[in-house]
Design an enzyme around this catalytic site. Structure first.
Site, PDB file in Angstrom:
ATOM      1  N   HIS A  93       1.058  -1.192   0.094  1.00  0.00           N
ATOM      2  CA  HIS A  93      -0.067   0.112  -0.055  1.00  0.00           C
ATOM      3  C   HIS A  93       0.903   1.152  -0.125  1.00  0.00           C
ATOM      4  O   HIS A  93       1.842   1.395   0.704  1.00  0.00           O
ATOM      5  CB  HIS A  93      -0.784   0.179   1.218  1.00  0.00           C
ATOM      6  CG  HIS A  93      -1.759   1.231   1.561  1.00  0.00           C
ATOM      7  ND1 HIS A  93      -2.432   1.827   0.591  1.00  0.00           N
ATOM      8  CD2 HIS A  93      -1.352   2.238   2.718  1.00  0.00           C
ATOM      9  CE1 HIS A  93      -2.755   3.199   1.196  1.00  0.00           C
ATOM     10  NE2 HIS A  93      -2.086   3.276   2.401  1.00  0.00           N
ATOM     11  N   HIS A  95       1.176   5.730  -0.746  1.00  0.00           N
ATOM     12  CA  HIS A  95       0.512   7.091  -1.114  1.00  0.00           C
ATOM     13  C   HIS A  95       1.165   7.576  -2.208  1.00  0.00           C
ATOM     14  O   HIS A  95       1.791   8.832  -2.160  1.00  0.00           O
ATOM     15  CB  HIS A  95       0.535   8.217   0.146  1.00  0.00           C
ATOM     16  CG  HIS A  95      -0.095   7.414   1.384  1.00  0.00           C
ATOM     17  ND1 HIS A  95       0.065   8.073   2.464  1.00  0.00           N
ATOM     18  CD2 HIS A  95      -0.877   6.379   1.656  1.00  0.00           C
ATOM     19  CE1 HIS A  95      -0.763   7.358   3.478  1.00  0.00           C
ATOM     20  NE2 HIS A  95      -1.162   6.272   2.919  1.00  0.00           N
ATOM     21  N   TYR A 120       0.047  -3.853 -20.233  1.00  0.00           N
ATOM     22  CA  TYR A 120       0.736  -4.254 -19.037  1.00  0.00           C
ATOM     23  C   TYR A 120      -0.184  -3.745 -17.773  1.00  0.00           C
ATOM     24  O   TYR A 120      -0.390  -4.779 -16.722  1.00  0.00           O
ATOM     25  CB  TYR A 120       1.911  -3.690 -18.845  1.00  0.00           C
ATOM     26  CG  TYR A 120       2.606  -3.661 -20.097  1.00  0.00           C
ATOM     27  CD1 TYR A 120       3.284  -4.948 -20.256  1.00  0.00           C
ATOM     28  CD2 TYR A 120       2.871  -2.738 -20.855  1.00  0.00           C
ATOM     29  CE1 TYR A 120       3.826  -5.228 -21.369  1.00  0.00           C
ATOM     30  CE2 TYR A 120       3.359  -2.925 -22.202  1.00  0.00           C
ATOM     31  CZ  TYR A 120       3.964  -4.177 -22.537  1.00  0.00           C
ATOM     32  OH  TYR A 120       4.645  -4.506 -23.642  1.00  0.00           O
TER      33      TYR A 120
HETATM   34 ZN   LIG Z   1      -2.356   4.757   3.727  1.00  0.00          ZN
END
Ligand SMILES: [Zn+2]
Length: 219
Positions: A93, A95, A120
């Site tokens: 994960h 940002h 892709y």
């Molecule tokens: Zn986050």
């Protein structure tokens, strides 16, 4: 070296690589990997650029901390994804700037918020659902992710960033980088007439043996 120690080193190496290339900043972003009896997870308030393999959070099969520093406050994202994707070996994960920018845009298709610009992206991510905004730490975010994760290896959290699973740590990392690159293309092409892949071209990719990524059921 044990499998767990190899994974610890790989999490630190990939974290540093993602951080050094500006794919996540400060102490944002987190990485987890499945073990036979639990998970390794990056700790809370840790920079992905400076992870100590020995201090990664070691969780048992019930998600309880066994050793290492306290896990990321975003552990709920990872748990929700693993629960719906039994073959997922790792989750990343970030940002990342361009994905986060797209996640703030108004008028996105909630079922598929990035167009199929390249093969892709289609092969590694496929359709990308947008998860509605939740405040950080809201337990309802886990339910919102679970509703999509059974059918999708990746989701984009509104006003936040992407969560991507893979059968391996490297596969999840490659897929989230592909997602970020596609978000960058999407933003670069705004206002320019574009020609995403058509339905027939996507079907052709879906029919071909997938090299990796979403083609692995449950990854
Ligand atoms: Zn986050």
């Amino acid at each position: 070296m044990s499998t767990e120690n190899r994974l610890r080193d790989r999490i630190a190496d990939l974290g540093r690589s993602l951080f050094d290339r500006g794919l996540t900043a400060g102490s944002s972003g987190n990485i987890s990997a499945r073990l036979d009896d639990g998970w390794l997870m990056t700790p809370t308030n840790a920079s992905l650029g400076r992870l100590d393999p020995a201090r990664l959070s070691r969780l048992d099969a019930d998600g309880r901390l066994v050793s290492g520093d306290r896990p990321t406050k975003e552990a709920v994202l990872h748990r929700a994804m693993y629960e719906e994707r039994p073959r997922a070996g790792a989750i990343v994960h970030l940002h990342a700037t361009h994905s986060a920018a797209v996640s703030c845009m108004d008028g996105l298709d909630g079922d598929n918020c990035l167009p199929p610009l390249t093969p892709y992206f289609v092969m590694k991510i496929g359709r990308l659902p947008l998860i509605p905004y939740h405040r950080p730490g809201d337990p309802a975010l886990g339910d919102a992710i679970r509703a999509h994760a059974c059918r999708h290896c990746a989701v984009l959290l509104a006003n936040h960033g992407p969560v991507v699973s893979g059968t391996t740590l490297d596969e999840a990392t490659n897929a989230i980088e592909e997602l970020e690159e596609t978000a960058k293309l999407f933003l670069l092409l705004r206002g320019t007439p574009t020609r995403p892949l058509n339905e027939a071209q996507i079907r052709e990719l879906d029919a071909a043996p997938p090299p990796e990524g979403r083609g692995n059921p449950g990854s």
